[in-house]
Scaffold this motif. Structure first.
Motif, mmCIF file in Angstrom:
data_model
loop_
_atom_site.group_PDB
_atom_site.id
_atom_site.type_symbol
_atom_site.label_atom_id
_atom_site.label_comp_id
_atom_site.label_asym_id
_atom_site.label_seq_id
_atom_site.Cartn_x
_atom_site.Cartn_y
_atom_site.Cartn_z
ATOM 1 N N TYR A 24 -12.635 -56.454 -32.078
ATOM 2 C CA TYR A 24 -14.274 -57.203 -32.412
ATOM 3 C C TYR A 24 -14.908 -56.048 -32.665
ATOM 4 O O TYR A 24 -15.861 -55.985 -33.635
ATOM 5 C CB TYR A 24 -14.936 -58.313 -31.341
ATOM 6 N N ILE A 25 -15.011 -54.916 -31.735
ATOM 7 C CA ILE A 25 -15.671 -53.724 -31.846
ATOM 8 C C ILE A 25 -15.324 -52.921 -33.169
ATOM 9 O O ILE A 25 -16.307 -52.315 -33.880
ATOM 10 C CB ILE A 25 -15.672 -52.870 -30.690
ATOM 11 N N ALA A 26 -14.060 -52.622 -33.597
ATOM 12 C CA ALA A 26 -13.498 -51.961 -34.374
ATOM 13 C C ALA A 26 -14.164 -52.723 -35.821
ATOM 14 O O ALA A 26 -14.689 -51.995 -36.768
ATOM 15 C CB ALA A 26 -11.968 -52.121 -34.463
ATOM 16 N N LYS A 27 -14.087 -54.142 -35.774
ATOM 17 C CA LYS A 27 -14.370 -54.802 -37.169
ATOM 18 C C LYS A 27 -15.807 -54.618 -37.199
ATOM 19 O O LYS A 27 -16.707 -54.354 -38.437
ATOM 20 C CB LYS A 27 -13.904 -56.259 -37.137
ATOM 21 N N THR A 28 -16.748 -54.927 -36.208
ATOM 22 C CA THR A 28 -18.106 -54.932 -36.348
ATOM 23 C C THR A 28 -18.984 -53.557 -36.294
ATOM 24 O O THR A 28 -19.846 -53.513 -37.094
ATOM 25 C CB THR A 28 -18.652 -55.696 -34.873
ATOM 26 N N TYR A 29 -18.690 -52.705 -35.509
ATOM 27 C CA TYR A 29 -19.148 -51.546 -35.330
ATOM 28 C C TYR A 29 -18.416 -50.300 -35.909
ATOM 29 O O TYR A 29 -19.138 -49.095 -35.611
ATOM 30 C CB TYR A 29 -19.581 -51.089 -33.978
ATOM 31 N N SER A 30 -17.276 -50.371 -36.382
ATOM 32 C CA SER A 30 -16.290 -49.551 -36.719
ATOM 33 C C SER A 30 -16.285 -48.241 -35.874
ATOM 34 O O SER A 30 -16.171 -47.238 -36.298
ATOM 35 C CB SER A 30 -17.217 -48.870 -38.174
ATOM 36 N N VAL A 31 -15.994 -48.789 -34.428
ATOM 37 C CA VAL A 31 -15.729 -47.712 -33.471
ATOM 38 C C VAL A 31 -14.441 -48.220 -33.042
ATOM 39 O O VAL A 31 -14.341 -49.265 -32.741
ATOM 40 C CB VAL A 31 -16.771 -47.800 -32.602
ATOM 41 N N SER A 32 -13.582 -46.983 -32.866
ATOM 42 C CA SER A 32 -12.277 -47.246 -32.339
ATOM 43 C C SER A 32 -12.224 -47.022 -30.833
ATOM 44 O O SER A 32 -12.370 -46.108 -30.228
ATOM 45 C CB SER A 32 -11.283 -46.444 -32.980
ATOM 46 N N LEU A 33 -12.237 -48.382 -29.850
ATOM 47 C CA LEU A 33 -11.699 -48.054 -28.606
ATOM 48 C C LEU A 33 -10.651 -48.699 -28.163
ATOM 49 O O LEU A 33 -10.021 -49.572 -28.735
ATOM 50 C CB LEU A 33 -12.975 -48.825 -27.917
ATOM 51 N N CYS A 34 -9.734 -48.121 -27.252
ATOM 52 C CA CYS A 34 -8.436 -48.530 -26.962
ATOM 53 C C CYS A 34 -8.830 -49.724 -26.132
ATOM 54 O O CYS A 34 -9.856 -50.044 -25.486
ATOM 55 C CB CYS A 34 -7.705 -47.274 -26.217
ATOM 56 N N VAL A 35 -7.440 -50.443 -25.780
ATOM 57 C CA VAL A 35 -7.470 -51.633 -25.086
ATOM 58 C C VAL A 35 -8.010 -51.352 -23.618
ATOM 59 O O VAL A 35 -9.136 -52.109 -23.125
ATOM 60 C CB VAL A 35 -6.107 -52.314 -24.943
ATOM 61 N N ARG A 36 -7.890 -50.377 -22.838
ATOM 62 C CA ARG A 36 -8.030 -49.872 -21.621
ATOM 63 C C ARG A 36 -9.754 -49.706 -21.440
ATOM 64 O O ARG A 36 -10.398 -50.260 -20.417
ATOM 65 C CB ARG A 36 -7.369 -48.932 -20.913
ATOM 66 N N GLN A 37 -9.951 -49.050 -22.374
ATOM 67 C CA GLN A 37 -11.409 -48.831 -22.469
ATOM 68 C C GLN A 37 -12.383 -50.061 -22.682
ATOM 69 O O GLN A 37 -13.467 -50.316 -21.844
ATOM 70 C CB GLN A 37 -12.016 -47.639 -23.657
ATOM 71 N N CYS A 38 -11.816 -50.840 -23.173
ATOM 72 C CA CYS A 38 -12.654 -52.177 -23.462
ATOM 73 C C CYS A 38 -12.378 -52.963 -22.269
ATOM 74 O O CYS A 38 -13.351 -53.626 -21.982
ATOM 75 C CB CYS A 38 -11.765 -53.066 -24.865
ATOM 76 N N GLN A 39 -11.324 -52.870 -21.527
ATOM 77 C CA GLN A 39 -11.362 -53.654 -20.409
ATOM 78 C C GLN A 39 -12.238 -53.307 -19.309
ATOM 79 O O GLN A 39 -12.878 -53.827 -18.706
ATOM 80 C CB GLN A 39 -9.896 -53.711 -19.744
ATOM 81 N N ARG A 40 -12.468 -51.656 -19.392
ATOM 82 C CA ARG A 40 -13.724 -51.237 -18.458
ATOM 83 C C ARG A 40 -14.950 -51.518 -19.053
ATOM 84 O O ARG A 40 -15.771 -51.856 -18.029
ATOM 85 C CB ARG A 40 -13.306 -49.716 -18.631
ATOM 86 N N LEU A 41 -15.322 -51.784 -20.366
ATOM 87 C CA LEU A 41 -16.270 -52.098 -20.937
ATOM 88 C C LEU A 41 -16.700 -53.458 -20.301
ATOM 89 O O LEU A 41 -18.026 -53.737 -20.183
ATOM 90 C CB LEU A 41 -16.447 -51.904 -22.226
#
Length: 167
Positions: free
Chosen positions: A119-136
């Motif tokens: 979702y973040i990659a599609k919406t904001y064009s920012v690449s976050l790995c899965v683990r970082q998204c879990q932390r987020l």
């Protein structure tokens, strides 16, 4: 042994340092000011280095810094760290989207690390790995709730539990 040529009057520096010791709460800064004051009082940096956990060169550099730039230059600087990839406004928008609890609107079955990363990659064009998204997710106040794959105990569904165990 050469004596240091001060740019500022040593008596004035010593008086300023004595005032600072009584007014500061920062222990590291206070330690530095105390050692500079001892050098200004007449003790040598090599003598002081034997009794404190600092080297002669470190103490000498603190005296030089205090003389040339003032005692405030001895304060530790705040570490800034890596800049955030997402702004606070973007994080607020993500939190509101996650708070709606409607991942189907965005094409996902549940909100978890992989779906949030996509979702973040599609919406904001920012690449976050899965683990970082879990932390987020955790930092935004959400917790991972995994779906239960077998029937719960004590719900009056003993037959379903038995058939699940057999399969």
């Amino acid at each position: 042994m050469p004596s240091r040529q001060y740019k500022t009057d040593p008596c004035q520096l010593l008086a300023e340092g004595q005032i600072l010791i009584n007014t500061t709460d920062d222990a590291k800064f206070q330690h530095k000011v105390e050692l500079v004051n001892l050098v200004l009082s007449g003790l040598s940096p090599s003598f002081l280095s034997q009794y404190c956990a600092e080297s002669k060169n470190t103490i000498t550099s603190w005296v030089k810094t205090a003389d040339e730039k003032g005692f405030d230059a001895l304060r530790t600087k705040k570490q800034t760290g890596r800049p955030a990839k997402l702004s606070s406004e973007e994080l607020a928008q993500i939190k509101s989207v996650l708070g709606k609890d409607a991942p189907k609107e965005y094409g996902y079955s549940v909100w978890d690390g992989p779906s949030l990363s996509d979702y973040i990659a599609k919406t904001y064009s920012v690449s976050l790995c899965v683990r970082q998204c879990q932390r987020l997710l955790h930092n935004l106040g959400f917790s991972l709730v995994r779906p239960q794959v077998f029937p719960g105990k004590g719900m009056g569904n003993e037959e379903e539990r038995e058939s699940f165990k057999k399969n």
